[in-house]
Write an enzyme that holds these catalytic residues in place. Sequence first.
Site, mmCIF file in Angstrom:
data_model
loop_
_atom_site.group_PDB
_atom_site.id
_atom_site.type_symbol
_atom_site.label_atom_id
_atom_site.label_comp_id
_atom_site.label_asym_id
_atom_site.label_seq_id
_atom_site.Cartn_x
_atom_site.Cartn_y
_atom_site.Cartn_z
ATOM 1 N N GLU A 286 0.819 -1.213 0.000
ATOM 2 C CA GLU A 286 0.000 0.000 0.000
ATOM 3 C C GLU A 286 0.854 1.264 0.000
ATOM 4 O O GLU A 286 1.791 1.388 0.793
ATOM 5 C CB GLU A 286 -0.881 -0.041 1.249
ATOM 6 C CG GLU A 286 -1.869 1.051 1.415
ATOM 7 C CD GLU A 286 -2.726 0.810 2.653
ATOM 8 O OE1 GLU A 286 -3.859 1.306 2.678
ATOM 9 O OE2 GLU A 286 -2.273 0.131 3.595
ATOM 10 N N HIS A 288 0.496 4.735 1.153
ATOM 11 C CA HIS A 288 -0.421 5.305 2.141
ATOM 12 C C HIS A 288 0.236 6.524 2.768
ATOM 13 O O HIS A 288 1.426 6.507 3.084
ATOM 14 C CB HIS A 288 -0.693 4.234 3.212
ATOM 15 C CG HIS A 288 -1.740 4.573 4.218
ATOM 16 N ND1 HIS A 288 -1.590 5.578 5.142
ATOM 17 C CD2 HIS A 288 -2.951 4.008 4.474
ATOM 18 C CE1 HIS A 288 -2.654 5.628 5.920
ATOM 19 N NE2 HIS A 288 -3.504 4.687 5.530
ATOM 20 N N ASP A 318 -3.709 4.183 -1.810
ATOM 21 C CA ASP A 318 -4.694 4.665 -0.849
ATOM 22 C C ASP A 318 -4.906 6.145 -1.138
ATOM 23 O O ASP A 318 -3.949 6.933 -1.124
ATOM 24 C CB ASP A 318 -4.173 4.454 0.577
ATOM 25 C CG ASP A 318 -5.138 4.921 1.643
ATOM 26 O OD1 ASP A 318 -5.354 6.142 1.745
ATOM 27 O OD2 ASP A 318 -5.669 4.081 2.381
ATOM 28 N N GLU A 403 -13.216 3.098 1.385
ATOM 29 C CA GLU A 403 -12.646 2.839 2.709
ATOM 30 C C GLU A 403 -12.896 4.080 3.566
ATOM 31 O O GLU A 403 -12.102 5.016 3.592
ATOM 32 C CB GLU A 403 -11.149 2.535 2.615
ATOM 33 C CG GLU A 403 -10.579 2.077 3.952
ATOM 34 C CD GLU A 403 -9.088 1.855 3.906
ATOM 35 O OE1 GLU A 403 -8.637 0.746 4.254
ATOM 36 O OE2 GLU A 403 -8.353 2.798 3.539
#
Length: 430
Positions: A286, A288, A318, A403
């Site tokens: 990820e 992020h 993300d 999310e």
Amino acid sequence: MLDRNVIQGRGFRNVVEDGRVTGFQLVLRNPNYRGVAASLLDGVEVTVDGETVPDSVPLWTLQGRTYTLDELRATTDVRWQLDEPATITVPRPGGLAPGVHDVRVVVYLRRPYFPPMVSRTTFTAEAKAVVVPPAPEGGLRFGVSTYSYSGDVYTLMTLEDVLADVADLGATGIEILGEGNVPGYPSPDAAWIDTWHGLLARYGLTATNYGSWVDTEMWSDRALTAEEAAAQLQLDLRLAHRLGFTSVRPKFGVTSWQLDPHPVWEEAVLRSLDLAADLDVVICPEIHAPTPIRHPVTQGYLDLIERTGSKHFKLLIDTGIFNTAPVLDLSEEIGAGDGGDVPEHLRPLAVPMADLVEVLPHVHFIQAKFAEVDDDLRDLHVPWEQIVPTLQEHGWSGWLSSEYEGRREPYRGADQVRRQHALLRTLAAR
């Protein structure tokens, strides 16, 4: 499980008949303390955005059959039970516009054990409800992560409730957290796995991404070896495959505020690539916040992709990295590492779209991270009006998986996911 509010989060949608939108529907739970004969129902007044429909107009659907109010009053074998929601259909050519609506209902119920002058009892409820438009065909695919329901799942909602909610808003992908959603992890029994596949089939959902962890500092006196880290990753690859997932996001322990992964990450991945290929599961670490795209962490992943040529190691983006304003109402409290007013991981990176375009050929999955979409379908932090067109212009057709990571009042996650899908699909349809 039913929502506590009389006006349910699910089921608020336009009605399409013969290709025409003829009205809208909402779902109510029985506001009484006991079930009643349908003949005692005395109407429901529905007000949307200040416009009221008289109580005799809406249709009622109970036990799979639809009735006018007069037909309900004449029934002898229909009841409205406490555990059975009623679907209310309101005729309205053209229906309601996508987005957030102020909804008020007044349910009228006759109770014969009350004195005649007060036996017609009034139950009033109000809510903000979201009409989510259908997803445009082709191109982007729309899913949801169970993380969006944190705090509600296993308290107010079962895991099946979450899947039902995702299906109800017209999403087709489901992302889970392995150790967050799999009972008996890492060794769920075969019956649960069968149940899981049954739920996917029942709700028409595709298993998308499986979130896993490689806890490199799980021992207080030493870090995991590369062999141990690979074993953990491979355990999750096998379990994800059994559950029907096609990608695994391994979250390795980090060593800095910029989320530099523990050095064992590379060897653990290299040891696992053959298994990933055999299972046809993509390993996607990820990107992020507070790590931007142009960063040594991301470059390390890209170097491994180029060096191995593997189709089973790609990136997960993300969307918190695109935030243009800090999100200060997150569910976890983490102090600022350098003494600043805003913790470093919450400071907006505002990563430019040009950086996304550069890595897009290597992006397998996008977690559509967000914290708040307001009543006007405006995201207060993430510039979706830039992100969605960028993905479309460059032909990216993977999953956008909602999310939600904002405040955790009951049912807020479910409502916010609906708002985000209304926003994303409206942008995608332009």
